[in-house]
Design a protein around this motif. Structure first.
Motif, PDB file in Angstrom:
ATOM      1  N   VAL A  14       0.847  -1.200   0.000  1.00 23.71           N
ATOM      2  CA  VAL A  14       0.000   0.000   0.000  1.00 23.71           C
ATOM      3  C   VAL A  14       0.883   1.250   0.000  1.00 23.71           C
ATOM      4  O   VAL A  14       0.610   2.220  -0.716  1.00 23.71           O
ATOM      5  CB  VAL A  14      -0.966  -0.015   1.204  1.00 23.71           C
ATOM      6  CG1 VAL A  14      -1.679   1.320   1.353  1.00 23.71           C
ATOM      7  CG2 VAL A  14      -1.969  -1.149   1.066  1.00 23.71           C
ATOM      8  N   PHE A  15       1.947   1.231   0.796  1.00 17.72           N
ATOM      9  CA  PHE A  15       2.887   2.351   0.863  1.00 17.72           C
ATOM     10  C   PHE A  15       3.482   2.636  -0.514  1.00 17.72           C
ATOM     11  O   PHE A  15       3.506   3.786  -0.974  1.00 17.72           O
ATOM     12  CB  PHE A  15       3.987   2.023   1.883  1.00 17.72           C
ATOM     13  CG  PHE A  15       5.044   3.064   2.015  1.00 17.72           C
ATOM     14  CD1 PHE A  15       4.800   4.259   2.674  1.00 17.72           C
ATOM     15  CD2 PHE A  15       6.316   2.842   1.499  1.00 17.72           C
ATOM     16  CE1 PHE A  15       5.786   5.216   2.811  1.00 17.72           C
ATOM     17  CE2 PHE A  15       7.308   3.794   1.632  1.00 17.72           C
ATOM     18  CZ  PHE A  15       7.040   4.983   2.288  1.00 17.72           C
ATOM     19  N   VAL A  16       3.930   1.594  -1.207  1.00 16.27           N
ATOM     20  CA  VAL A  16       4.515   1.759  -2.539  1.00 16.27           C
ATOM     21  C   VAL A  16       3.464   2.287  -3.506  1.00 16.27           C
ATOM     22  O   VAL A  16       3.734   3.200  -4.300  1.00 16.27           O
ATOM     23  CB  VAL A  16       5.118   0.432  -3.058  1.00 16.27           C
ATOM     24  CG1 VAL A  16       5.488   0.517  -4.528  1.00 16.27           C
ATOM     25  CG2 VAL A  16       6.328   0.038  -2.230  1.00 16.27           C
ATOM     26  N   PHE A  17       2.253   1.740  -3.453  1.00 18.47           N
ATOM     27  CA  PHE A  17       1.168   2.180  -4.329  1.00 18.47           C
ATOM     28  C   PHE A  17       0.887   3.673  -4.144  1.00 18.47           C
ATOM     29  O   PHE A  17       0.824   4.426  -5.119  1.00 18.47           O
ATOM     30  CB  PHE A  17      -0.095   1.348  -4.062  1.00 18.47           C
ATOM     31  CG  PHE A  17      -1.272   1.763  -4.881  1.00 18.47           C
ATOM     32  CD1 PHE A  17      -1.356   1.417  -6.227  1.00 18.47           C
ATOM     33  CD2 PHE A  17      -2.297   2.490  -4.316  1.00 18.47           C
ATOM     34  CE1 PHE A  17      -2.442   1.815  -6.997  1.00 18.47           C
ATOM     35  CE2 PHE A  17      -3.396   2.885  -5.068  1.00 18.47           C
ATOM     36  CZ  PHE A  17      -3.467   2.542  -6.417  1.00 18.47           C
ATOM     37  N   ILE A  18       0.753   4.108  -2.897  1.00 17.77           N
ATOM     38  CA  ILE A  18       0.486   5.522  -2.616  1.00 17.77           C
ATOM     39  C   ILE A  18       1.662   6.384  -3.072  1.00 17.77           C
ATOM     40  O   ILE A  18       1.469   7.444  -3.662  1.00 17.77           O
ATOM     41  CB  ILE A  18       0.179   5.732  -1.118  1.00 17.77           C
ATOM     42  CG1 ILE A  18      -1.165   5.083  -0.778  1.00 17.77           C
ATOM     43  CG2 ILE A  18       0.182   7.218  -0.755  1.00 17.77           C
ATOM     44  CD1 ILE A  18      -1.451   5.005   0.709  1.00 17.77           C
ATOM     45  N   PHE A  19       2.889   5.922  -2.826  1.00 19.98           N
ATOM     46  CA  PHE A  19       4.076   6.660  -3.256  1.00 19.98           C
ATOM     47  C   PHE A  19       4.064   6.852  -4.767  1.00 19.98           C
ATOM     48  O   PHE A  19       4.290   7.958  -5.274  1.00 19.98           O
ATOM     49  CB  PHE A  19       5.357   5.934  -2.835  1.00 19.98           C
ATOM     50  CG  PHE A  19       6.613   6.639  -3.258  1.00 19.98           C
ATOM     51  CD1 PHE A  19       7.161   7.630  -2.465  1.00 19.98           C
ATOM     52  CD2 PHE A  19       7.234   6.336  -4.460  1.00 19.98           C
ATOM     53  CE1 PHE A  19       8.318   8.307  -2.860  1.00 19.98           C
ATOM     54  CE2 PHE A  19       8.380   7.000  -4.862  1.00 19.98           C
ATOM     55  CZ  PHE A  19       8.925   7.985  -4.056  1.00 19.98           C
ATOM     56  N   VAL A  20       3.782   5.786  -5.514  1.00 20.65           N
ATOM     57  CA  VAL A  20       3.782   5.858  -6.976  1.00 20.65           C
ATOM     58  C   VAL A  20       2.704   6.815  -7.474  1.00 20.65           C
ATOM     59  O   VAL A  20       2.960   7.644  -8.361  1.00 20.65           O
ATOM     60  CB  VAL A  20       3.619   4.453  -7.599  1.00 20.65           C
ATOM     61  CG1 VAL A  20       3.333   4.531  -9.092  1.00 20.65           C
ATOM     62  CG2 VAL A  20       4.863   3.611  -7.338  1.00 20.65           C
ATOM     63  N   ILE A  21       1.511   6.740  -6.898  1.00 15.86           N
ATOM     64  CA  ILE A  21       0.420   7.637  -7.311  1.00 15.86           C
ATOM     65  C   ILE A  21       0.820   9.097  -7.085  1.00 15.86           C
ATOM     66  O   ILE A  21       0.689   9.938  -7.983  1.00 15.86           O
ATOM     67  CB  ILE A  21      -0.883   7.315  -6.542  1.00 15.86           C
ATOM     68  CG1 ILE A  21      -1.390   5.924  -6.884  1.00 15.86           C
ATOM     69  CG2 ILE A  21      -1.950   8.378  -6.793  1.00 15.86           C
ATOM     70  CD1 ILE A  21      -1.811   5.724  -8.309  1.00 15.86           C
ATOM     71  N   ILE A  22       1.332   9.398  -5.891  1.00 15.33           N
ATOM     72  CA  ILE A  22       1.734  10.774  -5.577  1.00 15.33           C
ATOM     73  C   ILE A  22       2.883  11.213  -6.483  1.00 15.33           C
ATOM     74  O   ILE A  22       2.902  12.335  -6.991  1.00 15.33           O
ATOM     75  CB  ILE A  22       2.097  10.918  -4.087  1.00 15.33           C
ATOM     76  CG1 ILE A  22       0.825  10.755  -3.236  1.00 15.33           C
ATOM     77  CG2 ILE A  22       2.776  12.255  -3.805  1.00 15.33           C
ATOM     78  CD1 ILE A  22       1.089  10.638  -1.746  1.00 15.33           C
ATOM     79  N   TRP A  23       3.846  10.316  -6.734  1.00 16.99           N
ATOM     80  CA  TRP A  23       4.985  10.651  -7.581  1.00 16.99           C
ATOM     81  C   TRP A  23       4.525  10.970  -9.003  1.00 16.99           C
ATOM     82  O   TRP A  23       4.952  11.964  -9.597  1.00 16.99           O
ATOM     83  CB  TRP A  23       6.006   9.514  -7.590  1.00 16.99           C
ATOM     84  CG  TRP A  23       7.272   9.883  -8.287  1.00 16.99           C
ATOM     85  CD1 TRP A  23       8.392  10.417  -7.730  1.00 16.99           C
ATOM     86  CD2 TRP A  23       7.552   9.762  -9.696  1.00 16.99           C
ATOM     87  NE1 TRP A  23       9.345  10.638  -8.699  1.00 16.99           N
ATOM     88  CE2 TRP A  23       8.857  10.246  -9.916  1.00 16.99           C
ATOM     89  CE3 TRP A  23       6.834   9.297 -10.785  1.00 16.99           C
ATOM     90  CZ2 TRP A  23       9.450  10.271 -11.159  1.00 16.99           C
ATOM     91  CZ3 TRP A  23       7.428   9.324 -12.045  1.00 16.99           C
ATOM     92  CH2 TRP A  23       8.724   9.809 -12.212  1.00 16.99           C
ATOM     93  N   VAL A  24       3.651  10.152  -9.541  1.00 14.12           N
ATOM     94  CA  VAL A  24       3.170  10.357 -10.915  1.00 14.12           C
ATOM     95  C   VAL A  24       2.417  11.683 -11.022  1.00 14.12           C
ATOM     96  O   VAL A  24       2.632  12.457 -11.964  1.00 14.12           O
ATOM     97  CB  VAL A  24       2.294   9.171 -11.387  1.00 14.12           C
ATOM     98  CG1 VAL A  24       1.537   9.499 -12.665  1.00 14.12           C
ATOM     99  CG2 VAL A  24       3.147   7.922 -11.581  1.00 14.12           C
ATOM    100  N   ILE A  25       1.566  11.957 -10.057  1.00 19.61           N
ATOM    101  CA  ILE A  25       0.812  13.220 -10.079  1.00 19.61           C
ATOM    102  C   ILE A  25       1.758  14.406  -9.980  1.00 19.61           C
ATOM    103  O   ILE A  25       1.647  15.376 -10.743  1.00 19.61           O
ATOM    104  CB  ILE A  25      -0.235  13.242  -8.945  1.00 19.61           C
ATOM    105  CG1 ILE A  25      -1.355  12.246  -9.241  1.00 19.61           C
ATOM    106  CG2 ILE A  25      -0.800  14.651  -8.748  1.00 19.61           C
ATOM    107  CD1 ILE A  25      -2.284  11.990  -8.069  1.00 19.61           C
ATOM    108  N   THR A  26       2.714  14.342  -9.066  1.00 24.82           N
ATOM    109  CA  THR A  26       3.675  15.432  -8.885  1.00 24.82           C
ATOM    110  C   THR A  26       4.531  15.623 -10.139  1.00 24.82           C
ATOM    111  O   THR A  26       4.778  16.751 -10.578  1.00 24.82           O
ATOM    112  CB  THR A  26       4.566  15.161  -7.657  1.00 24.82           C
ATOM    113  OG1 THR A  26       3.734  14.975  -6.522  1.00 24.82           O
ATOM    114  CG2 THR A  26       5.537  16.294  -7.409  1.00 24.82           C
ATOM    115  N   TYR A  27       4.966  14.518 -10.726  1.00 24.15           N
ATOM    116  CA  TYR A  27       5.779  14.584 -11.947  1.00 24.15           C
ATOM    117  C   TYR A  27       4.977  15.207 -13.083  1.00 24.15           C
ATOM    118  O   TYR A  27       5.480  16.080 -13.808  1.00 24.15           O
ATOM    119  CB  TYR A  27       6.260  13.179 -12.324  1.00 24.15           C
ATOM    120  CG  TYR A  27       7.158  13.161 -13.529  1.00 24.15           C
ATOM    121  CD1 TYR A  27       8.492  13.542 -13.432  1.00 24.15           C
ATOM    122  CD2 TYR A  27       6.678  12.763 -14.775  1.00 24.15           C
ATOM    123  CE1 TYR A  27       9.321  13.530 -14.542  1.00 24.15           C
ATOM    124  CE2 TYR A  27       7.492  12.749 -15.881  1.00 24.15           C
ATOM    125  CZ  TYR A  27       8.821  13.132 -15.764  1.00 24.15           C
ATOM    126  OH  TYR A  27       9.641  13.123 -16.864  1.00 24.15           O
TER     127      TYR A  27
END
Length: 154
Positions: A120-133
């Motif tokens: 779940v931590f990795v999933f949330i990290f990836v979602i936030i990273w993609v949005i920020t990028y």
């Protein structure tokens, strides 16, 4: 840079507590059946009382806020690639987040619980990273467009 990291860290402590409190409210709204649940029952059992549980959880949320805030400087090291920044930031916040989640009983104390929480931590990290990028790319394109318009007028 050390001064900036310290400043961010100190600001991160109360922000971490505030975010932690906000999350407990959201969790209580979703799963509390009309009751406020500021901690998991396992934490109360481990701490011996509700007040000690909430104190420990608040301190852990503050430490988490400090860690995330101080690690944010990684994104401002311009001579690092985005891959290096992302990798080091992810490793840093993982080292901060996972032990705190374990000690606060936010994850089941088993291999399956750890792996589920980490997933779940990795999933949330990836979602936030993609949005920020994506937002960063959009802003760069917009600025480049404005620069191009300025150059066209000259």
């Amino acid at each position: 840079m050390k001064k900036e990291i310290m400043k961010r860290s100190l600001m991160g402590f109360p922000i971490g507590i505030t975010i932690g409190q906000f999350i407990t409210i959201l969790i209580s709204l979703k799963w509390g059946n009309g009751d406020y649940s500021p901690y998991v029952p396992e934490l109360v059992s481990a701490m011996g009382s509700e007040i000690y549980a909430i104190i420990v959880q608040s301190i852990l949320c503050g430490i988490l806020g400090m860690g995330f805030a101080s690690a944010s400087f990684i994104w401002q090291i311009d001579h690092w690639s985005i891959v290096r920044q992302t990798g080091i930031y992810f490793l840093t916040i993982s080292i901060i987040m996972l032990p705190i989640a374990y000690f606060a009983y936010w994850m089941e104390h088993s291999l399956v619980g750890f792996l589920s929480y980490f997933g779940v931590f990795v999933f949330i990290f990836v979602i936030i990273w993609v949005i920020t990028y994506a937002m960063g790319r959009y802003n760069v394109k917009r600025m480049n467009g404005k620069l191009q318009q300025t150059n066209d007028y000259e």
